[in-house]
Scaffold this active site. Sequence first.
Site, PDB file in Angstrom:
ATOM      1  N   GLY A  92       6.092  -2.925  -1.209  1.00 16.60           N
ATOM      2  CA  GLY A  92       5.121  -2.092  -0.515  1.00 16.60           C
ATOM      3  C   GLY A  92       5.581  -1.603   0.839  1.00 16.60           C
ATOM      4  N   HIS A 105       1.163  -2.188 -12.025  1.00 17.09           N
ATOM      5  CA  HIS A 105       1.953  -2.984 -12.968  1.00 17.09           C
ATOM      6  C   HIS A 105       1.058  -3.194 -14.172  1.00 17.09           C
ATOM      7  CE1 HIS A 105       4.769  -5.702 -14.694  1.00 17.09           C
ATOM      8  NE2 HIS A 105       4.133  -6.815 -14.387  1.00 17.09           N
ATOM      9  N   ALA A 142       0.718  -6.195   0.215  1.00 14.89           N
ATOM     10  CA  ALA A 142       1.766  -5.250   0.620  1.00 14.89           C
ATOM     11  C   ALA A 142       1.612  -3.904  -0.081  1.00 14.89           C
ATOM     12  CB  ALA A 142       3.143  -5.843   0.350  1.00 14.89           C
TER      13      ALA A 142
END
EC number: 1.1.1.86
Length: 492
Positions: free
Chosen positions: A158, A132, A47
């Site tokens: 996303g 991340h 995503a």
Amino acid sequence: MANYFNTLNLRQQLAQLGKCRFMARDEFADEAGYLKGKKVVIVGCGAQGLNQGLNMRDSGLDVAYALRKEAIAEKRASWRKATENGFKVGTYEELIPQADLVVNLTPDKQHSAVVKAVQPLMKEGAALGYSHGFNIVEVGEQVRKDITVVMVAPKCPGTEVREEYKRGFGVPTLIAVHPENDPKGEGMAIAKAWAAATGGHRAGVLESSFVAEVKSDLMGEQTILCGMLQAGSLLCFDKLVSEGTDAAYAEKLIQFGWETITEALKQGGITLMMDRLSNPAKLRAYALSEQLKEIMAPLFQKHMDDIISGAFSSGMMADWANDDVKLLNWREETGRTAFENAPQFEGKISEQEYFDHGVLMIAMVKAGVELAFETMVDSGIIEESAYYESLHELPLIANTIARKRLYEMNVVISDTAEYGNYLFANAAVPLLKEKFMDSLQAGDLGKSIPGSAVDNAQLRDVNEAIRNHPIEAVGHKLRGYMTDMKRIAVAG
């Protein structure tokens, strides 16, 4: 590899936890210009991978996807998504050596293997990007010293990143440069250009650190964003059914209630959410939330402590090494719960009924948001970061439950978030059953609070307490920035 955060001294830890600056719009005057004419190669086409890539391409960047040989040979979903959207796709060996920026958008548990595979192929002076920082902070990944390491972390799934871009806007975003890997001093320029290419600069960008992003992200997703919604769904459903409420009605009230309630939260914070209640119901929701905060504070603090110390990450990584046995068992247990298997309600529930019959749910949201925020801030995380990782993302997660209950939430979130969610919910459910659920009164859930006299002074004090909580002040400021920026984006 050693947990990076734990290698820092206390002063360094506090400095990185407390790094947070709201960036001015004029800092992005060059938008994505710094990356124009350079090659961006994204690893992973989930995503975030697909939707960030679409935005970056539409912003004028040269974007391609590097996939494993097997994914290409077997024409897996990642290959299909990239090729169907007209992107160049190749193996690591074909694409990584030419890349100026390699963006690793695979799941956390794959990061070490991906970095091990791509790092030897990266040209000298290239950049490595993350959305991340778990691999850098918790795993302690060591990256070649000539490579610049940056992060651009959109604070939305996303799909939302793409939809907001198509509307001419973007989603709030955190950016950071790893202090151990900025050999040419260009990390911030790369991160700003990448953030602008996704549209994040139109919604507000926080200059943060890998450490602050990881520690706050883990805390938010484990507690209020996922764990509290899971625990609340299971507890509220079982309570309603045990008191004779039709299972189908109970399921719908909860499944769609979180989304309806948190939509008010998105528009006007906890204040607006509480203002949707009658005065007697508001007073009751406030009282319930204060009880919940007292009971759950030690649990929230334990999660924060385990995140700061690295105990959470080491436990989860041990489960990775054991073929995700705990994660998969917890996932299966959730699938067997009465809430997940309840029949669908064919009738209608009005928007106001979700508030009037969901006083306990509102109290859970208020308590969870405030506790997550307070616990993060007490641990050295700046208020703006704590807001984005608690209140801001909650409506987005609630929306996943509205689609297909807890199953959908746990499919959409990362495995890291899902693991932390189960850890929290598995502790919160028995705790609240023992210390809280039996004390509920008529009107707390499934029915409206009976009309009663309201003490003006008490209502005044409760209203002031709600509106003066620190998360309301920072939330008002950040929502104002987003509104102002959206006006500018639309006008432009």
